[in-house]
Design an enzyme around this catalytic site. Sequence first.
Site, PDB file in Angstrom:
ATOM      1  CG  ASN A 144     -10.763  -3.761  -7.489  1.00 40.49           C
ATOM      2  OD1 ASN A 144     -11.411  -3.191  -8.530  1.00 40.49           O
ATOM      3  ND2 ASN A 144      -9.891  -4.698  -7.712  1.00 40.49           N
TER       4      ASN A 144
ATOM      5  CD  GLU B 262      -1.686 -13.353  -9.844  1.00 40.80           C
ATOM      6  OE1 GLU B 262      -0.746 -12.759  -9.655  1.00 40.80           O
ATOM      7  OE2 GLU B 262      -2.798 -12.909 -10.155  1.00 40.80           O
TER       8      GLU B 262
ATOM      9  CE1 TYR C  34      -4.170  -2.037   0.283  1.00 46.10           C
ATOM     10  CE2 TYR C  34      -2.767  -3.349   1.911  1.00 46.10           C
ATOM     11  CZ  TYR C  34      -3.777  -3.134   1.257  1.00 46.10           C
ATOM     12  OH  TYR C  34      -4.669  -4.143   1.196  1.00 46.10           O
TER      13      TYR C  34
ATOM     14  CB  CYS D 149      -7.424  -5.247  -5.064  1.00 47.98           C
ATOM     15  SG  CYS D 149      -8.697  -6.533  -4.872  1.00 47.98           S
ATOM     16  CG  HIS D 150      -5.202 -10.874  -6.197  1.00 46.56           C
ATOM     17  ND1 HIS D 150      -5.879 -10.511  -7.348  1.00 46.56           N
ATOM     18  CD2 HIS D 150      -4.119 -11.792  -6.570  1.00 46.56           C
ATOM     19  CE1 HIS D 150      -5.253 -10.913  -8.493  1.00 46.56           C
ATOM     20  NE2 HIS D 150      -4.082 -11.526  -7.919  1.00 46.56           N
TER      21      HIS D 150
END
Length: 180
Positions: free
Chosen positions: A126, A161, A98, A134-135
């Site tokens: 989001n 991912e 962040y 956003c993950h």
Amino acid sequence: MTFIQPYDSPLGDILLAADETGLTGLWFEGEKYFANNLPQKHIRQETPILSETKRWLDIYFTGKEPDFMPPLHPIGSSFRQAVWSILLQIPYGQTVTYGEIAQQLARQQGIARMSAQAVGGAVGHNEISILIPCHRVVGTNGSLTGYAGGIHKKIRLLELEHTDTSRFFVPKRERRCDGI
């Protein structure tokens, strides 16, 4: 007009929404802000944008990075739009904090400092999760601070991912994306 379609993902049911411009929503069933921006008037109907989004998700959930992006039409303030634009730049399988997003946004706006908590609020609101990733945002200390769909889904998306999650931890008291 807004069109909706369900999508059955390996992580649970998803609701997709799109208008004539692009995808306006992607929510896991039961998430914190489920269908928050979905207009009262909507039609359950397949559209080219929704079909393309489903194809993107089919590829994504096999653990591969899709090589295309369906048209997106996120709805929000200019501040949220700026944050979501930065989220779209986070490479597949990587994470940012962040604080890093706040620093990048401050540079873009030519100001000395931006609040990471304000960024967290925009990240948490989001409406197009997964595609606007956003993950991939984590706490500065390595904490996996929340995800509107649930922390377990955030972890699974990062693992999908092939992100190295060994340096991350789940705080004792889970916080959401909108609460740093």
